[in-house]
Design a protein around this motif. Structure first.
Motif, PDB file in Angstrom:
ATOM      1  N   TYR A  92      -9.317   4.179   7.042  1.00 46.19           N
ATOM      2  CA  TYR A  92      -9.736   3.052   6.213  1.00 46.19           C
ATOM      3  C   TYR A  92      -9.805   3.518   4.769  1.00 46.19           C
ATOM      4  CZ  TYR A  92     -11.207   0.815  10.581  1.00 46.19           C
ATOM      5  OH  TYR A  92     -11.237   0.270  11.842  1.00 46.19           O
ATOM      6  N   ARG A  93      -9.680   2.543   3.853  1.00 50.75           N
ATOM      7  CA  ARG A  93      -9.784   2.852   2.416  1.00 50.75           C
ATOM      8  C   ARG A  93     -10.908   2.034   1.807  1.00 50.75           C
ATOM      9  NH1 ARG A  93      -7.757   0.757  -2.345  1.00 50.75           N
ATOM     10  NH2 ARG A  93      -6.627  -0.870  -1.220  1.00 50.75           N
ATOM     11  N   ASP A  94     -11.746   2.688   1.021  1.00 52.65           N
ATOM     12  CA  ASP A  94     -12.828   1.995   0.310  1.00 52.65           C
ATOM     13  C   ASP A  94     -12.248   1.379  -0.958  1.00 52.65           C
ATOM     14  OD1 ASP A  94     -15.112   1.093  -0.864  1.00 52.65           O
ATOM     15  OD2 ASP A  94     -15.937   3.068  -1.334  1.00 52.65           O
ATOM     16  N   PRO A  95     -12.223   0.039  -1.101  1.00 53.36           N
ATOM     17  CA  PRO A  95     -11.596  -0.574  -2.285  1.00 53.36           C
ATOM     18  C   PRO A  95     -12.329  -0.264  -3.586  1.00 53.36           C
ATOM     19  CG  PRO A  95     -12.776  -2.218  -0.987  1.00 53.36           C
ATOM     20  CD  PRO A  95     -12.787  -0.955  -0.184  1.00 53.36           C
ATOM     21  N   ASP A  96     -13.613   0.089  -3.518  1.00 51.09           N
ATOM     22  CA  ASP A  96     -14.380   0.371  -4.737  1.00 51.09           C
ATOM     23  C   ASP A  96     -14.104   1.760  -5.288  1.00 51.09           C
ATOM     24  OD1 ASP A  96     -15.613  -2.148  -4.698  1.00 51.09           O
ATOM     25  OD2 ASP A  96     -17.179  -1.436  -3.335  1.00 51.09           O
ATOM     26  N   ILE A 146       7.265  10.552  -8.438  1.00 53.47           N
ATOM     27  CA  ILE A 146       6.361  10.531  -7.282  1.00 53.47           C
ATOM     28  C   ILE A 146       5.838   9.114  -7.105  1.00 53.47           C
ATOM     29  CG2 ILE A 146       4.234  11.466  -6.298  1.00 53.47           C
ATOM     30  CD1 ILE A 146       4.708  13.890  -8.234  1.00 53.47           C
ATOM     31  N   VAL A 147       6.137   8.498  -5.958  1.00 58.53           N
ATOM     32  CA  VAL A 147       5.708   7.135  -5.665  1.00 58.53           C
ATOM     33  C   VAL A 147       4.425   7.185  -4.846  1.00 58.53           C
ATOM     34  CG1 VAL A 147       6.304   4.941  -4.578  1.00 58.53           C
ATOM     35  CG2 VAL A 147       8.083   6.299  -5.710  1.00 58.53           C
ATOM     36  N   ILE A 148       3.410   6.487  -5.311  1.00 60.28           N
ATOM     37  CA  ILE A 148       2.107   6.458  -4.641  1.00 60.28           C
ATOM     38  C   ILE A 148       1.755   5.001  -4.362  1.00 60.28           C
ATOM     39  CG2 ILE A 148      -0.314   7.155  -4.755  1.00 60.28           C
ATOM     40  CD1 ILE A 148       0.633   9.026  -7.113  1.00 60.28           C
ATOM     41  N   GLN A 149       1.751   4.599  -3.108  1.00 60.84           N
ATOM     42  CA  GLN A 149       1.443   3.225  -2.746  1.00 60.84           C
ATOM     43  C   GLN A 149      -0.042   3.111  -2.425  1.00 60.84           C
ATOM     44  OE1 GLN A 149       4.278   1.466  -0.173  1.00 60.84           O
ATOM     45  NE2 GLN A 149       3.252  -0.510  -0.095  1.00 60.84           N
ATOM     46  N   PHE A 150      -0.740   2.191  -3.120  1.00 63.73           N
ATOM     47  CA  PHE A 150      -2.174   2.028  -2.919  1.00 63.73           C
ATOM     48  C   PHE A 150      -2.481   1.032  -1.809  1.00 63.73           C
ATOM     49  CE2 PHE A 150      -2.432   4.071  -7.074  1.00 63.73           C
ATOM     50  CZ  PHE A 150      -3.465   4.953  -6.843  1.00 63.73           C
TER      51      PHE A 150
END
Length: 305
Positions: free
Chosen positions: A31-35, A120-124
């Motif tokens: 899981y990712r914390d959006p804050d 470098i591609v970083i998808q959030f």
């Protein structure tokens, strides 16, 4: 105590990415914390369906956190005291992107194809991310980025907007500068729909006007807002006129208006607002008023005067 830290305390077996070897990350539900934009993983064998449902209310279900250079950059941007992946003095820029539909595997591959092998591609999340692009002979110009955005729209039927930041020389202030660029883009993008590529010069007027308080803006733009409220096509006319360097002919052509009709609307606006829109200062105030109007409309605020 933050929500993220509270969850870590509530679930003693929860792990952060650095605590899990890359070879074992697939055994975890992430899981990712959006804050805070931090990841947290739970062993698939111990997390109940009810716990998954509860966590999904607070956190965003995510793929395993990125490894390699993308993971290093993500940690640098989201974690305190993380080291910049580039050596001191390396010149690069950050290109942020956002789409109107989710990126599937084909879309991700397209992004890697658009930029050089060194980028470098970083998808959030499914809709947005960023690209760290070192300055090389293969660095894309803004018009090349626009062509890439058009190709993506044509081939994948998804609209992508790129925000190309400034080139930075890696150093002690790198993280602060990148955080500012992310904030500038976040404040601008909610009501932007016309452009496929933005630069700092495109987003700066909105960020400048947002430094004023609501009271200052209401006082400064009161007469203009009243005109906009009565003539809902007027903001587009005024903004187009200023953006076209106060050229009546080109603006009339752009808006599909007769030149005399446009001139009449501009003269009436200047007369009622008490602003000579053809002067630099008058045009600047009117333009800022248009930007503020667009923001309030996009936020669906009821502010009729």
């Amino acid at each position: 105590m933050s929500v993220f830290q509270s969850i870590l305390n509530t679930f003693p077996d929860a792990k952060q990415p650095k605590q899990v070897p890359e070879s074992e990350q697939s055994y975890y539900t992430w899981y990712r914390d959006p804050d805070t934009d931090q990841f947290i993983g739970f062993s698939k064998s111990t997390l109940s369906d009810r716990e998954k449902d509860l966590l999904s209310i607070i956190l965003i279900p995510s793929s395993p956190p990125p490894a390699g250079p993308a993971g290093e950059w993500r940690r640098f941007l989201t974690e305190e005291n993380a080291k910049c992946p580039y050596e001191h003095g390396k010149v690069f820029r950050m290109i942020q992107y956002i789409s109107d539909s989710p990126f599937q595997a084909e879309g991700e591959q397209t992004l890697h194809f658009v930029f050089s092998d060194e980028a470098i591609v970083i998808q959030f999340d499914e809709y947005s991310g960023l690209v760290i692009e070192p300055q090389t002979d293969d660095t894309l110009a803004l018009d090349e980025l626009a062509s890439a955005a058009q190709a993506i729209e044509n081939d994948l039927e998804m609209k992508v907007t790129f925000f190309a930041g400034s080139f930075h020389s890696s150093g002690p202030n790198t993280k602060t500068m990148l955080e500012m660029e992310r904030a500038w883009f976040d404040r601008y993008i909610p009501f932007e729909s016309k452009h496929s590529v933005l630069s700092l010069f495109d987003v700066m007027p909105v960020n400048l006007i947002n430094r004023f308080s609501d009271l200052e803006k209401d006082t400064l733009f009161a007469a203009i807002f009243e005109l906009f409220d009565n003539e809902r096509d007027l903001p587009k006319i005024i903004q187009s006129f200023v953006e076209n360097l106060s050229n009546v002919s080109s603006t009339a052509k752009l808006l599909y208006m007769h030149r005399n009709s446009l001139q009449y609307r501009l003269d009436k606006f200047s007369e009622k607002a008490g602003i000579d829109i053809k002067t630099f200062n008058g045009g600047l105030i009117a333009y800022f008023a248009c930007l503020e109007w667009n923001q309030r409309i996009s936020n669906k605020e009821d502010w009729s005067l």
